[in-house]
Design an enzyme around this catalytic site. Structure first.
Site, PDB file in Angstrom:
ATOM      1  N   HIS A  96      19.825   3.188  23.651  1.00 29.31           N
ATOM      2  CA  HIS A  96      19.595   2.061  22.755  1.00 29.31           C
ATOM      3  C   HIS A  96      20.041   2.363  21.327  1.00 29.31           C
ATOM      4  O   HIS A  96      19.976   1.480  20.470  1.00 29.31           O
ATOM      5  CB  HIS A  96      18.109   1.668  22.731  1.00 29.31           C
ATOM      6  CG  HIS A  96      17.622   1.087  24.018  1.00 29.31           C
ATOM      7  ND1 HIS A  96      18.130  -0.072  24.548  1.00 29.31           N
ATOM      8  CD2 HIS A  96      16.699   1.518  24.898  1.00 29.31           C
ATOM      9  CE1 HIS A  96      17.522  -0.339  25.685  1.00 29.31           C
ATOM     10  NE2 HIS A  96      16.653   0.615  25.924  1.00 29.31           N
ATOM     11  N   HIS A 122      19.639   8.565  13.253  1.00 33.40           N
ATOM     12  CA  HIS A 122      20.062   7.495  14.139  1.00 33.40           C
ATOM     13  C   HIS A 122      19.889   6.176  13.398  1.00 33.40           C
ATOM     14  O   HIS A 122      19.330   6.141  12.302  1.00 33.40           O
ATOM     15  CB  HIS A 122      19.261   7.503  15.453  1.00 33.40           C
ATOM     16  CG  HIS A 122      17.786   7.380  15.246  1.00 33.40           C
ATOM     17  ND1 HIS A 122      16.950   8.467  15.084  1.00 33.40           N
ATOM     18  CD2 HIS A 122      16.984   6.286  15.154  1.00 33.40           C
ATOM     19  CE1 HIS A 122      15.718   8.055  14.907  1.00 33.40           C
ATOM     20  NE2 HIS A 122      15.702   6.733  14.941  1.00 33.40           N
ATOM     21  N   HIS A 124      19.139   1.750  13.439  1.00 35.73           N
ATOM     22  CA  HIS A 124      18.538   0.573  14.059  1.00 35.73           C
ATOM     23  C   HIS A 124      19.123  -0.683  13.423  1.00 35.73           C
ATOM     24  O   HIS A 124      19.279  -0.761  12.208  1.00 35.73           O
ATOM     25  CB  HIS A 124      17.019   0.562  13.865  1.00 35.73           C
ATOM     26  CG  HIS A 124      16.308   1.686  14.550  1.00 35.73           C
ATOM     27  ND1 HIS A 124      15.831   1.599  15.840  1.00 35.73           N
ATOM     28  CD2 HIS A 124      15.990   2.934  14.130  1.00 35.73           C
ATOM     29  CE1 HIS A 124      15.249   2.739  16.178  1.00 35.73           C
ATOM     30  NE2 HIS A 124      15.343   3.565  15.157  1.00 35.73           N
ATOM     31  N   HIS A 141      17.472   6.467  10.133  1.00 33.82           N
ATOM     32  CA  HIS A 141      16.317   7.369  10.133  1.00 33.82           C
ATOM     33  C   HIS A 141      16.799   8.807  10.182  1.00 33.82           C
ATOM     34  O   HIS A 141      17.536   9.186  11.106  1.00 33.82           O
ATOM     35  CB  HIS A 141      15.411   7.102  11.346  1.00 33.82           C
ATOM     36  CG  HIS A 141      14.701   5.798  11.291  1.00 33.82           C
ATOM     37  ND1 HIS A 141      14.092   5.228  12.394  1.00 33.82           N
ATOM     38  CD2 HIS A 141      14.495   4.937  10.258  1.00 33.82           C
ATOM     39  CE1 HIS A 141      13.537   4.090  12.033  1.00 33.82           C
ATOM     40  NE2 HIS A 141      13.769   3.879  10.759  1.00 33.82           N
TER      41      HIS A 141
END
Length: 269
Positions: A96, A122, A124, A141
């Site tokens: 994801h 990573h 989002h 993050h």
């Protein structure tokens, strides 16, 4: 006696390793989704595995809305003490999200005298944290861990605008992974300082990982400065992930009366 001591020591190492394995973010994210209508969506993460129970029952969950009226402005936290250095890194499609993992020592973040080693970053889309209810386009993050297994995360929020230089630097690697499933790609030496965190003003609160197992007591530092990213860069990050989803952001979680601090340096007279 020596034999008993050795057995106890080995048992301690096993328990410690097991705890770290349970408390760290999962590398294979195929078992859960961000579809709020799905049986394995955010509302049901805590039911998928017993060790993910905190996702549903925890009282210190992340992300949250950084609402101005809840924030206490302070000047005693100090500018972020980041001591980063270049290190070999790899890119991994976790199902994801795209994760950049530093293989060697990439330096550390120091909070209250404790060193938290930088492990990975990573992204989002859209942002997971909101500011006064406003959701932004992207959130990065940077995940750090201390020697005793505690976690500290720096979050950076982006809006659509000029290209982000860090993403421009790894663009060809993201494109390469768009056609490769389950591959971890070595991308050479990467300097975390190139992410250009401001750190002069930031939010601080105690929360959790935003993916299973949703481990709590994570020290969150959200950079107050909103950086920019292009629509093409944001799309590239999502296209490189093979989950057929346009988003990978967990909904905002209840604050539950947690204090939120906003560090601002004292104004000189």
């Amino acid at each position: 006696m020596a034999a008993i001591t050795k057995i106890l020591f080995i048992s301690f190492l096993f328990v410690s390793s097991a705890f770290l394995a349970r408390s760290a973010e999962v590398d294979n994210e195929s078992e859960f989704s961000y579809d709020e209508k799905s049986d394995n969506g955010p509302a049901n993460w805590g039911k998928i595995h017993p060790e993910w129970n905190t996702c549903n029952t925890g009282k210190l969950q992340s992300p949250i809305d950084l609402l101005n009226e809840r924030v206490e402005v302070v000047s005693n936290l100090g500018i972020l003490r980041k001591h980063y250095k270049s290190s070999n890194a790899t890119l991994l499609n976790r199902g994801h999200d795209m994760m950049l993992r530093w293989e060697g020592g990439a330096g550390y973040l120091k909070i209250n005298g404790t060193q938290y080693q930088l492990k990975q970053c990573h992204w989002h889309t859209p942002s997971e944290h909101t500011i006064n209810g406003k959701r932004f386009n992207l959130e990065a993050h940077l995940v750090h861990e201390s020697n005793d297994g505690k976690t500290a995360v720096i979050g950076i929020i982006y809006k659509i605008g000029r290209p982000d230089s860090f993403l421009s630097m790894i663009e060809k690697d993201l494109k390469a992974l768009a056609n490769a499933k389950g591959v971890e790609r070595a991308i050479g030496t990467i300097d975390p300082k190139q992410m250009k965190m401001d750190g002069k003003k930031y939010y601080r609160y105690i929360g959790s990982l935003t993916v299973p197992p949703c481990t709590e007591d994570v020290i969150w530092t959200m950079d107050r400065k909103v950086r920019t990213v292009t629509k093409r860069q944001m799309k590239l990050i999502r296209d490189a992930v093979h989950d057929e989803s346009e988003t990978n952001a967990r909904p905002a979680q209840p604050l539950n009366r947690r204090p939120i601090k906003l560090y601002k340096p004292e104004q000189k007279p």
